[in-house]
Design a protein around this motif. Structure first.
Motif: not given
Length: 227
Positions: A79, A88-89, A100, A103-104
């Motif tokens: 990202i 990640f966010t 996030s 997903r990562e």
């Protein structure tokens, strides 16, 4: 398919520096990784480094002296964040957006496993990278030899009991680190020492949100005693 660039590292004459760009099968996102390989080392420990928020894979070079008897590889976060990258966010410092992170984790774990050798890799990370390294270790603890968290914490409150059963873990916290909320450091230390099942070492060092030279030496001593 992977594209590779090999060159002798001009900063660390003992290492061969190798950049690799790898296609990722499920997401289509390319994994960018830098390898520091020590010529002549056989059956060396394999260490994966994940940089902090806003950093890049090139930050891995600062950790070479911490793992003199190991091969070291560092990945670029998926990202974009400022002038660099992140893993990640976040909703707040030390707290991931759950979607996030979910997903990562498999994406980055897939990058790592695609590049593994004969030995289980050690996971090491700084700040946001430490949180991602810890999340990956929690997702599949039997896949990894150990965990080193530098100036970071866990990105979630979902910390299963005994999940890191027997895993060697080094948790490094600067005494003047005011970036990570104290409650997140306290949560991490409590989990590692009491509930995780890990063979945990808590290391406080003189410094803040950084990696001073003395810490590098301490990490080297700790890791060499465990592989």
């Amino acid at each position: 398919m992977a594209a590779e660039i090999h060159r002798q590292c001009s900063i660390f004459s003992c290492c061969t520096l190798r950049f690799v760009i790898m296609g990722e099968a499920t997401s289509g996102q390319k994994a960018i990784v830098v390898h520091f390989n020590t010529p002549g080392r056989t059956n060396a420990a394999d260490v994966v480094f994940l940089h902090g928020r806003g950093g890049t894979e090139r930050d891995t070079g600062a950790l070479v002296a911490a793992f003199p008897d190991a091969t070291l590889r560092g990945y670029r976060g998926p990202i974009r964040e400022g002038g660099g990258f992140a893993w990640f966010t976040i909703r707040a410092i030390g707290v991931a957006h759950p979607e996030s992170l979910a997903r990562e984790i498999p994406k980055v774990a897939g990058w790592i496993s695609a590049d593994n050798g004969a030995n289980k890799p050690w996971l090491c990370g700084f700040s946001n990278g430490a949180a991602m390294a810890a999340s990956i270790a929690l997702s599949a603890p039997s896949d990894y030899a150990g965990l080193i968290m530098i100036a970071g914490c866990f990105a979630t409150d979902a910390l299963p009991a005994e999940r890191l059963d027997g895993m060697p873990v080094l948790f490094c916290q600067g005494r003047s680190n005011w970036v990570i909320p104290p409650a997140k450091f306290a949560q991490a230390r409590s989990y590692l020492e009491h509930d995780s099942g890990a063979d945990a070492t808590i290391l406080e060092y003189e410094g803040g949100h950084d990696v001073p030279v003395d810490l590098i030496a301490s990490i080297a001593r700790w890791h060499q005693a465990r592989h």
